[in-house]
Motif scaffolding. Sequence first.
Motif, PDB file in Angstrom:
ATOM      1  N   PHE A  77     -13.205 -38.770  15.229  1.00  0.00           N
ATOM      2  CA  PHE A  77     -13.293 -37.328  15.089  1.00  0.00           C
ATOM      3  C   PHE A  77     -13.388 -36.686  16.467  1.00  0.00           C
ATOM      4  N   ARG A  80     -14.961 -30.089  18.417  1.00  0.00           N
ATOM      5  CA  ARG A  80     -14.279 -28.815  18.205  1.00  0.00           C
ATOM      6  C   ARG A  80     -13.911 -28.209  19.549  1.00  0.00           C
ATOM      7  N   ALA A 169     -12.375 -31.325   8.078  1.00  0.00           N
ATOM      8  CA  ALA A 169     -12.843 -32.466   7.296  1.00  0.00           C
ATOM      9  C   ALA A 169     -14.222 -32.842   7.807  1.00  0.00           C
ATOM     10  N   ARG A 170     -15.210 -32.841   6.916  1.00  0.00           N
ATOM     11  CA  ARG A 170     -16.592 -33.178   7.246  1.00  0.00           C
ATOM     12  C   ARG A 170     -17.114 -32.332   8.403  1.00  0.00           C
ATOM     13  N   GLY A 171     -16.708 -31.060   8.421  1.00  0.00           N
ATOM     14  CA  GLY A 171     -17.171 -30.151   9.449  1.00  0.00           C
ATOM     15  C   GLY A 171     -16.467 -30.292  10.779  1.00  0.00           C
ATOM     16  N   ASN A 172     -15.460 -31.139  10.849  1.00  0.00           N
ATOM     17  CA  ASN A 172     -14.715 -31.351  12.091  1.00  0.00           C
ATOM     18  C   ASN A 172     -13.340 -30.720  12.000  1.00  0.00           C
ATOM     19  N   ILE A 205      -8.161 -33.593   4.063  1.00  0.00           N
ATOM     20  CA  ILE A 205      -8.727 -34.767   3.386  1.00  0.00           C
ATOM     21  C   ILE A 205      -7.753 -35.938   3.471  1.00  0.00           C
ATOM     22  N   ASP A 208      -7.680 -37.267   6.991  1.00  0.00           N
ATOM     23  CA  ASP A 208      -8.888 -38.033   7.284  1.00  0.00           C
ATOM     24  C   ASP A 208      -8.823 -39.410   6.637  1.00  0.00           C
ATOM     25  N   ASN A 209      -8.315 -39.476   5.411  1.00  0.00           N
ATOM     26  CA  ASN A 209      -8.148 -40.785   4.765  1.00  0.00           C
ATOM     27  C   ASN A 209      -7.185 -41.665   5.552  1.00  0.00           C
TER      28      ASN A 209
END
Length: 448
Positions: A77, A80, A169-172, A205, A208-209
């Motif tokens: 990740f 930001r 994704a997940r805040g990233n 999503i 990210d996967n």
Amino acid sequence: MASGFLIKDPRTRADLRLDGAAGSQERLAFLNDASTRIGSTLDLAQTCREVLDVAVPRCADTGGIMVQERLITEGEFPVRPTDGSALVRRVATAVAVDNPWDWDTAFPVDEVAVYPPFLPQGQAMATARTVLVPRLDQSVADEIAKAFGRDVIARSLAGCSFLVAPLLARGNVLGFFVLVRQPCSEPFQDGDVALVEELAARTAICIDNARLYARERRTALTLQSSLLPTGLNAPPGLEVAYRYLPAGDLTGVGGDWFDVIPLAADRTALVVGDVMGHGVRAAATMGQLRTATQTLASLDLDPAELLYRLNRVAQQLDLDQIATCAYARYDRTTGTVEIASAGHLPPMLVQPDGTADIVAVTPGPPLGVGTDTFDLATFALPPGGLLALYTDGLVEGREWNIDEGLAKLRGLLTGPPLGIDRICDMIVRAQRPSTDRDDIALLLAKAR
């Protein structure tokens, strides 16, 4: 045409209606279509192309997806970007306009660039919020063109409507998803934001996967390669060559291994094994079994006794993965080979005259199964003779079953004598299945 650059017929353009009951129904149908078409694979670039295939030309004239470079190269990740220092890669674009090649020139796929915060793309990543630009001023289009050194960008973007959604994704912030409508099209409205944000969320999503999949595969491959021999010294009386190919995907990355171990009194051990599992755990199991095999080989046991003890070691390790192994011991003085098999495929023996055949070895149970003893087979390896040990990835695949693969391998080994490295290359080229293959390990030993 660059990979990921999709050209679509502009006549197929059909703007989504987002107002009223009909608009809600059309929006739902659009998202359902996106759900079924996005994420069909765990390939990041393919996922991005699928997203744009849904969005263009249905709700935009052109589109593109940029992903942070660190996520692609390192699988981690990224932070930001708030200072314009983040590198992003254009993974895919799609175009449904009358001048598609101008857009391809302006925004080439695989370009790595920096979008400073004063641009809509940089704002979306810096704030993690969607940026809507009803019409892009000529001055802003000129700034973007100047930043990238391509005048065609200003000609393409001036007067266009922009919608840039961050990929979260997940805040990233993974990157951004940009859609563009030309000056001749209706500009984006506030009602378009929620739809594009939903599409961007689903895209993030899937990306990210794909990132997690790629990272786990890299980890498994790194572990696997670190546990395999990096070079094999020529043992007394033998010329050896080998080839190892990792699996085509993560589900196949497993525990194939091979070894050439010098023993006392001009003897040499030749080993090939295969852990029947996948991923990091299979690679780790392979490392344990290879180390145990090397330790037991130092005792210079006959192959049947060694596999019996290795089987007991495998049971003590409490492995939940079964492994096969073929262990051969070559004696230079007598010119003979002793071999035993723990559920492994039989080796092939090539005579000096070029005839090849399968060695008759009675396979015992795989390692980690039962407490049976193993049968020992003995045969001559005359000068010029060649012994081939391999894993099932070489002879089994979607294109053929094991019997067919063994017959093909036997045919490849039969013929006039060739250099041992050339034989390896020839076999791998002929027997290598599709990209969806299992691991492949091939070990050849030729008597001098």
